[in-house]
Design a protein around this motif. Sequence first.
Motif, PDB file in Angstrom:
ATOM      1  N   ASN A  67      15.615   1.681  -4.918  1.00  0.00           N
ATOM      2  CA  ASN A  67      17.099   1.658  -5.311  1.00  0.00           C
ATOM      3  C   ASN A  67      17.953   2.085  -4.241  1.00  0.00           C
ATOM      4  N   ILE A  68      17.459   3.000  -3.320  1.00  0.00           N
ATOM      5  CA  ILE A  68      18.253   3.454  -2.337  1.00  0.00           C
ATOM      6  C   ILE A  68      18.348   2.380  -1.140  1.00  0.00           C
ATOM      7  N   CYS A  69      17.142   1.947  -0.788  1.00  0.00           N
ATOM      8  CA  CYS A  69      16.998   0.983   0.018  1.00  0.00           C
ATOM      9  C   CYS A  69      17.777  -0.326  -0.112  1.00  0.00           C
ATOM     10  N   LYS A  70      17.850  -0.629  -1.312  1.00  0.00           N
ATOM     11  CA  LYS A  70      18.709  -1.969  -1.952  1.00  0.00           C
ATOM     12  C   LYS A  70      20.261  -1.356  -1.711  1.00  0.00           C
ATOM     13  N   GLN A  71      20.616  -0.231  -2.189  1.00  0.00           N
ATOM     14  CA  GLN A  71      21.953   0.168  -1.858  1.00  0.00           C
ATOM     15  C   GLN A  71      22.255   0.038  -0.506  1.00  0.00           C
ATOM     16  N   LYS A  72      21.463   0.502   0.517  1.00  0.00           N
ATOM     17  CA  LYS A  72      21.807   0.785   1.925  1.00  0.00           C
ATOM     18  C   LYS A  72      21.460  -0.812   2.591  1.00  0.00           C
ATOM     19  N   LYS A  73      20.946  -1.661   1.887  1.00  0.00           N
ATOM     20  CA  LYS A  73      20.581  -2.918   2.413  1.00  0.00           C
ATOM     21  C   LYS A  73      19.455  -2.733   3.405  1.00  0.00           C
ATOM     22  N   ILE A  74      18.531  -1.950   3.126  1.00  0.00           N
ATOM     23  CA  ILE A  74      17.177  -1.694   4.079  1.00  0.00           C
ATOM     24  C   ILE A  74      16.001  -2.460   3.273  1.00  0.00           C
ATOM     25  N   HIS A  75      15.353  -3.376   4.041  1.00  0.00           N
ATOM     26  CA  HIS A  75      14.017  -3.747   3.469  1.00  0.00           C
ATOM     27  C   HIS A  75      13.008  -2.778   3.027  1.00  0.00           C
ATOM     28  N   ILE A  76      12.334  -2.808   2.137  1.00  0.00           N
ATOM     29  CA  ILE A  76      11.346  -1.950   1.770  1.00  0.00           C
ATOM     30  C   ILE A  76       9.862  -2.531   1.395  1.00  0.00           C
ATOM     31  N   ILE A  77       9.114  -1.991   1.837  1.00  0.00           N
ATOM     32  CA  ILE A  77       7.688  -2.453   1.760  1.00  0.00           C
ATOM     33  C   ILE A  77       7.040  -1.365   0.693  1.00  0.00           C
ATOM     34  N   VAL A  78       6.410  -1.926  -0.467  1.00  0.00           N
ATOM     35  CA  VAL A  78       5.838  -1.044  -1.481  1.00  0.00           C
ATOM     36  C   VAL A  78       4.295  -1.304  -1.374  1.00  0.00           C
ATOM     37  N   ASP A  79       3.423  -0.400  -1.487  1.00  0.00           N
ATOM     38  CA  ASP A  79       1.921  -0.499  -1.368  1.00  0.00           C
ATOM     39  C   ASP A  79       1.523   0.522  -2.279  1.00  0.00           C
ATOM     40  N   ASN A  80       0.251   0.490  -2.715  1.00  0.00           N
ATOM     41  CA  ASN A  80      -0.266   1.532  -3.747  1.00  0.00           C
ATOM     42  C   ASN A  80      -1.660   1.815  -3.157  1.00  0.00           C
ATOM     43  N   ILE A  81      -2.114   3.268  -3.303  1.00  0.00           N
ATOM     44  CA  ILE A  81      -3.452   3.864  -3.115  1.00  0.00           C
ATOM     45  C   ILE A  81      -3.744   4.121  -4.535  1.00  0.00           C
ATOM     46  N   HIS A  82      -5.061   4.021  -4.892  1.00  0.00           N
ATOM     47  CA  HIS A  82      -5.735   3.944  -6.052  1.00  0.00           C
ATOM     48  C   HIS A  82      -7.131   4.946  -5.613  1.00  0.00           C
ATOM     49  N   ILE A  83      -7.046   6.327  -6.054  1.00  0.00           N
ATOM     50  CA  ILE A  83      -7.842   7.168  -5.503  1.00  0.00           C
ATOM     51  C   ILE A  83      -9.169   7.311  -6.339  1.00  0.00           C
ATOM     52  N   PRO A  84     -10.408   7.009  -5.798  1.00  0.00           N
ATOM     53  CA  PRO A  84     -11.516   7.178  -6.558  1.00  0.00           C
ATOM     54  C   PRO A  84     -11.858   8.664  -7.065  1.00  0.00           C
ATOM     55  N   LYS A  85     -12.452   8.877  -8.139  1.00  0.00           N
ATOM     56  CA  LYS A  85     -12.455  10.102  -8.750  1.00  0.00           C
ATOM     57  C   LYS A  85     -13.545  10.957  -7.789  1.00  0.00           C
ATOM     58  N   ASN A  86     -14.531  10.152  -7.273  1.00  0.00           N
ATOM     59  CA  ASN A  86     -15.655  10.921  -6.746  1.00  0.00           C
ATOM     60  C   ASN A  86     -15.689  10.211  -5.193  1.00  0.00           C
ATOM     61  N   ASN A  87     -14.915  11.076  -4.378  1.00  0.00           N
ATOM     62  CA  ASN A  87     -14.888  10.289  -2.967  1.00  0.00           C
ATOM     63  C   ASN A  87     -15.327  11.700  -2.131  1.00  0.00           C
ATOM     64  N   LYS A  88     -15.879  11.069  -1.047  1.00  0.00           N
ATOM     65  CA  LYS A  88     -16.385  12.347   0.077  1.00  0.00           C
ATOM     66  C   LYS A  88     -15.085  13.081   0.906  1.00  0.00           C
ATOM     67  N   TYR A  89     -14.072  12.510   0.641  1.00  0.00           N
ATOM     68  CA  TYR A  89     -12.961  13.156   1.518  1.00  0.00           C
ATOM     69  C   TYR A  89     -12.011  13.994   0.632  1.00  0.00           C
ATOM     70  N   GLY A  90     -12.076  14.102  -0.911  1.00  0.00           N
ATOM     71  CA  GLY A  90     -11.259  14.632  -1.532  1.00  0.00           C
ATOM     72  C   GLY A  90      -9.801  13.707  -1.487  1.00  0.00           C
ATOM     73  N   VAL A  91      -9.029  14.149  -2.695  1.00  0.00           N
ATOM     74  CA  VAL A  91      -7.661  13.542  -2.936  1.00  0.00           C
ATOM     75  C   VAL A  91      -6.797  13.537  -1.597  1.00  0.00           C
ATOM     76  N   GLU A  92      -6.646  14.691  -1.092  1.00  0.00           N
ATOM     77  CA  GLU A  92      -5.777  14.677   0.324  1.00  0.00           C
ATOM     78  C   GLU A  92      -6.365  13.955   1.397  1.00  0.00           C
ATOM     79  N   GLY A  93      -7.524  14.081   1.723  1.00  0.00           N
ATOM     80  CA  GLY A  93      -8.108  13.464   2.860  1.00  0.00           C
ATOM     81  C   GLY A  93      -8.296  11.653   2.716  1.00  0.00           C
TER      82      GLY A  93
END
Length: 443
Positions: A67-93
């Motif tokens: 919404n803020i990017c639309k208001q300020k006429k800034i092009h925005i890219i949206v991408d997603n991360i889906h974090i597996p429950k059991n990964n060797k790096y942890g959520v943050e890593g």
Amino acid sequence: MFIKKLFLKYPQQKYFLLALSGGVDSIVLLHQLLKYKKNFKYIKIRAIHINHNLYSHALYSQKHCENICKQKKIHIIVDNIHIPKNNKYGVEGYSRIKRLEIFKKHIFLKEILLTAHNLNDQCENLFLSLKRTSGINGFSGMKYSSMYHGIKIVRPLIYTPKKKIISWAKKKNLLWIEDQSNELIQYDRNFLRKKILSKIYKKWPSFLKNCTKSMQILAKDQKSLNFFILYFLKKNIFSDGSLSLLNFKNLTKEAQYSILKQWFNQNSANQSTYYVLHRTYKEIIHNKNYYNKKIIFCNSEIRRFKNTIYYIFPYKNIKNKIIYWKKINKILKLPQNLGILIPYKKKKQKQKKDIYKIPYPPKNVLVNIRFHVKKNYKNNEENKKINIKKIWQKYKIPPWLRNTIPLLFYNDKLIAAIGVFTIQRVSINSLKYIKIVWINRIL
């Protein structure tokens, strides 16, 4: 203005990609960029929001950024991360690794990536570095600007305390999203922020300022150390990136570790660990029985041949492969990205030693390329044995490269290892020969 240094340091820069989370830091950074854009029309800003899909408010943060990017006429890219429950790096890593991958996927060639890390984040990183047993480089904190896999990353708010950022946001009546996950102390950074650093800041009001000064001193020390390390590497690294040990062995153990670490980092996209450095030091460099030993690190190998260590990416075994060269006057492409063989027709010139000069194949001879020959190669026509291993050693070819070098055969008779040695030379009086050059990235 907190970001004045950005435009002083990069006066010609036009294109910026802002990592916009929706939190107060990135919202303030966006508004300050827009303020500059009013005076400098040539500036082009895009935003990127990464939804980690961890909590219910994640979509709310995404919508706020859109919404803020639309208001300020800034092009925005949206991408997603889906974090597996059991990964060797942890959520943050895991999140950190995937964020960088997403930035790399979307950033344009001429863009600089802007992140909203602040001074408090820097101090938190110092404590996290203590937890990870880091060296000077870790303790010196995040740099104002850095490179990651070809991406230029700049942190315009890195010297600005969080208090000042929040104060400016309130003064300008900005709206931002408070990340609910920031209250969860099971995450290391939140635990430090809520349970440890909040008490330290209260006890010692100047701690943040002094912490920053200490990190800057460490950064300067690291810069000085790097100067001498890079000078040493420049004098002792060969064109293929291998490191000579002749002068290396005269240094102290501590200096050797520092040089090894820098050498690793020049060759690999992954930061070397103390474990890998220690094994290389003990098993490869200071081990008389280093023959055939290797340290495997991130799909690569550290090997030694005589007084040189190599950082290599091993090839698939092709020692049983045979390539028939039906038209020897035409370029031949080799497998496994081993390059090409380029033939040159004979020319009348004075006879001299030339490893590329090979007898022209007689008629009805099957010309072929192989990548392996037995240790004691027997020339049936001349009924004599040739110790190929000694020839490889003579020309200082490491064992792991020997089965990647194209060997030229006429029928089953070995003629030459292209670009290395020739078994059968051209006779002095003969003008009939061919020159073959191997274009490759190995030798």
